[in-house]
Design a protein around this motif. Sequence first.
Motif, PDB file in Angstrom:
ATOM      1  N   MET A  62      -2.596  -0.234   0.493  1.00  0.00           N
ATOM      2  CA  MET A  62      -2.291   0.509  -0.742  1.00  0.00           C
ATOM      3  C   MET A  62      -2.238  -0.420  -1.952  1.00  0.00           C
ATOM      4  N   GLN A  63      -1.933  -1.685  -1.707  1.00  0.00           N
ATOM      5  CA  GLN A  63      -1.840  -2.631  -2.840  1.00  0.00           C
ATOM      6  C   GLN A  63      -3.147  -2.729  -3.616  1.00  0.00           C
ATOM      7  N   GLN A  64      -4.287  -2.478  -2.910  1.00  0.00           N
ATOM      8  CA  GLN A  64      -5.579  -2.591  -3.593  1.00  0.00           C
ATOM      9  C   GLN A  64      -5.692  -1.610  -4.759  1.00  0.00           C
ATOM     10  N   SER A  65      -5.083  -0.429  -4.606  1.00  0.00           N
ATOM     11  CA  SER A  65      -5.163   0.540  -5.717  1.00  0.00           C
ATOM     12  C   SER A  65      -3.898   0.540  -6.587  1.00  0.00           C
ATOM     13  N   HIS A  66      -2.962  -0.375  -6.302  1.00  0.00           N
ATOM     14  CA  HIS A  66      -1.732  -0.445  -7.125  1.00  0.00           C
ATOM     15  C   HIS A  66      -1.444  -1.891  -7.504  1.00  0.00           C
ATOM     16  N   SER A  67      -2.463  -2.558  -7.949  1.00  0.00           N
ATOM     17  CA  SER A  67      -2.301  -3.970  -8.281  1.00  0.00           C
ATOM     18  C   SER A  67      -1.284  -4.149  -9.416  1.00  0.00           C
ATOM     19  N   GLY A  68      -0.374  -5.111  -9.243  1.00  0.00           N
ATOM     20  CA  GLY A  68       0.606  -5.402 -10.298  1.00  0.00           C
ATOM     21  C   GLY A  68       1.796  -4.464 -10.335  1.00  0.00           C
ATOM     22  N   GLU A  69       1.833  -3.472  -9.437  1.00  0.00           N
ATOM     23  CA  GLU A  69       3.000  -2.568  -9.444  1.00  0.00           C
ATOM     24  C   GLU A  69       3.554  -2.325  -8.042  1.00  0.00           C
ATOM     25  N   LEU A  70       2.792  -2.701  -7.013  1.00  0.00           N
ATOM     26  CA  LEU A  70       3.283  -2.543  -5.626  1.00  0.00           C
ATOM     27  C   LEU A  70       3.281  -3.913  -4.956  1.00  0.00           C
ATOM     28  N   PHE A  71       4.456  -4.310  -4.473  1.00  0.00           N
ATOM     29  CA  PHE A  71       4.603  -5.643  -3.887  1.00  0.00           C
ATOM     30  C   PHE A  71       5.118  -5.522  -2.455  1.00  0.00           C
ATOM     31  N   LEU A  72       4.756  -6.514  -1.661  1.00  0.00           N
ATOM     32  CA  LEU A  72       5.146  -6.488  -0.242  1.00  0.00           C
ATOM     33  C   LEU A  72       5.654  -7.856   0.176  1.00  0.00           C
ATOM     34  N   VAL A  73       6.809  -7.849   0.808  1.00  0.00           N
ATOM     35  CA  VAL A  73       7.311  -9.067   1.438  1.00  0.00           C
ATOM     36  C   VAL A  73       7.436  -8.754   2.917  1.00  0.00           C
ATOM     37  N   GLU A  74       6.858  -9.586   3.747  1.00  0.00           N
ATOM     38  CA  GLU A  74       6.949  -9.350   5.199  1.00  0.00           C
ATOM     39  C   GLU A  74       7.776 -10.451   5.829  1.00  0.00           C
ATOM     40  N   ARG A  75       8.830 -10.047   6.525  1.00  0.00           N
ATOM     41  CA  ARG A  75       9.674 -11.022   7.205  1.00  0.00           C
ATOM     42  C   ARG A  75       9.427 -10.889   8.699  1.00  0.00           C
ATOM     43  N   SER A  76       9.785 -11.942   9.420  1.00  0.00           N
ATOM     44  CA  SER A  76       9.489 -11.877  10.858  1.00  0.00           C
ATOM     45  C   SER A  76      10.668 -11.290  11.613  1.00  0.00           C
TER      46      SER A  76
ATOM     47  N   THR B 256      11.950  -1.562   4.973  1.00  0.00           N
ATOM     48  CA  THR B 256      11.309  -0.726   6.002  1.00  0.00           C
ATOM     49  C   THR B 256      11.327  -1.390   7.368  1.00  0.00           C
ATOM     50  N   TYR B 257      11.557  -0.560   8.347  1.00  0.00           N
ATOM     51  CA  TYR B 257      11.343  -0.957   9.733  1.00  0.00           C
ATOM     52  C   TYR B 257      10.784   0.267  10.459  1.00  0.00           C
ATOM     53  N   ASN B 258       9.551   0.169  10.897  1.00  0.00           N
ATOM     54  CA  ASN B 258       8.857   1.278  11.583  1.00  0.00           C
ATOM     55  C   ASN B 258       8.888   2.578  10.782  1.00  0.00           C
ATOM     56  N   GLU B 259       8.244   2.553   9.644  1.00  0.00           N
ATOM     57  CA  GLU B 259       8.202   3.741   8.771  1.00  0.00           C
ATOM     58  C   GLU B 259       6.760   4.167   8.510  1.00  0.00           C
ATOM     59  N   LYS B 260       5.876   4.036   9.491  1.00  0.00           N
ATOM     60  CA  LYS B 260       4.456   4.313   9.243  1.00  0.00           C
ATOM     61  C   LYS B 260       4.195   5.761   8.814  1.00  0.00           C
ATOM     62  N   ASP B 261       5.044   6.692   9.265  1.00  0.00           N
ATOM     63  CA  ASP B 261       4.802   8.096   8.911  1.00  0.00           C
ATOM     64  C   ASP B 261       5.379   8.485   7.546  1.00  0.00           C
ATOM     65  N   ASN B 262       6.136   7.576   6.936  1.00  0.00           N
ATOM     66  CA  ASN B 262       6.735   7.885   5.629  1.00  0.00           C
ATOM     67  C   ASN B 262       6.193   7.031   4.489  1.00  0.00           C
TER      68      ASN B 262
ATOM     69  N   SER C 216       7.357  -4.699  11.015  1.00  0.00           N
ATOM     70  CA  SER C 216       7.360  -3.455  11.811  1.00  0.00           C
ATOM     71  C   SER C 216       6.229  -3.434  12.826  1.00  0.00           C
ATOM     72  N   PRO C 217       6.550  -3.270  14.117  1.00  0.00           N
ATOM     73  CA  PRO C 217       5.480  -3.224  15.124  1.00  0.00           C
ATOM     74  C   PRO C 217       4.536  -2.040  14.931  1.00  0.00           C
ATOM     75  N   ASP C 218       4.973  -0.986  14.218  1.00  0.00           N
ATOM     76  CA  ASP C 218       4.107   0.196  14.056  1.00  0.00           C
ATOM     77  C   ASP C 218       3.065   0.038  12.943  1.00  0.00           C
ATOM     78  N   GLY C 219       3.033  -1.134  12.293  1.00  0.00           N
ATOM     79  CA  GLY C 219       1.983  -1.372  11.288  1.00  0.00           C
ATOM     80  C   GLY C 219       2.311  -0.904   9.881  1.00  0.00           C
ATOM     81  N   THR C 220       3.595  -0.659   9.589  1.00  0.00           N
ATOM     82  CA  THR C 220       3.987  -0.247   8.226  1.00  0.00           C
ATOM     83  C   THR C 220       3.440  -1.233   7.184  1.00  0.00           C
ATOM     84  N   GLY C 221       3.572  -2.526   7.482  1.00  0.00           N
ATOM     85  CA  GLY C 221       3.131  -3.568   6.542  1.00  0.00           C
ATOM     86  C   GLY C 221       1.646  -3.452   6.214  1.00  0.00           C
TER      87      GLY C 221
END
Length: 248
Positions: free
Chosen positions: A50-64, A9-15, A39-44
């Motif tokens: 959302m991870q709070q309600s999808h523990s163990g099935e939704l993962f996030l890696v944030e790169r700079s 993702t890059y700037n996908e806050k609306d999707n 993403s500057p739009d806060g996608t991360g």
Amino acid sequence: MEKLVIIPTYNEKDNIRNIIDAVFALQQNFHVLIVDDGSPDGTGNIVRNMQQSHSGELFLVERSGKQGLGTAYIFGFKWALEKGYQYIFEMDADFSHNPADLVRLYDACAKEGGDVSVGSRYVKGGKTENWPWDRAILSYGASIYVRLVTWIRVKDATAGFVCYKRQVLEAINLDAIRFVGYAFQIEMKFTAWKLGFKIKEVPITFKDRKEGYSKMSKGIIKEGILGVLKIQWESLFRKYERRVRNSE
Ligand SMILES: Nc1nc2c(ncn2[C@@H]2O[C@H](COP(=O)(O)OP(=O)(O)O[C@H]3O[C@H](CO)[C@@H](O)[C@H](O)[C@@H]3O)[C@@H](O)[C@H]2O)c(=O)[nH]1
């Protein structure tokens, strides 16, 4: 822990919220990894909530910073292999790909003999909808160009909706994949095909995004045109070298 869908993702806050919800709504035990390039739009941030309600099935890696779709997937592939996933999917965040088709891509590999399955716009039954005519021509032209130059028997070589069996990603030297834009998609399929893996195309309807914007650029097009020539030239050269070595 069998199936992982990687979404760069890059700037996908609306999707992003809707696409993640749509994958989990399938009730097919898909896990999701978001590789967000700061993403500057806060996608991360949305994913983190959302991870709070999808523990163990939704993962996030944030790169700079924006580092290209190709490197995001390579990062995701290595992550998936390390965690032990068996089927690893690529999908866009913007609903161009219908998440329900993940199941058809999975079946093509898990039940119908494919090593790689590709959500294809250019096989019988596949199509694009609502794409501006110039983008549609560019994409279809690219698919013909790739086939003419590389002789690959995949009609939609630039497709970004793909399922890889674990063994395919293990066999590919991921550190040697060098393209970062959409040429990355071609390079991955070309490499898998050259290694002898079976690629199955599954017809899909590709829809233009309704929210956000495409990250297609002149640089990405240039990389595609030159990159295709390069991978075929290098492949032929390697074949020639092998022949010379064997005849010595
Ligand atoms: N992390 C990360 N993600 C990125 C980057 N650039 C794009 N993305 C993400 O990659 C996905 C596809 O990017 P788009 O910009 O929406 O692609 P498109 O123009 O609609 O291109 C489609 O067609 C191409 C050609 O057929 C396909 O190669 C491509 O995969 C995609 O399906 C989206 O989820 C987008 O946020 C990047 O630099 N970094």
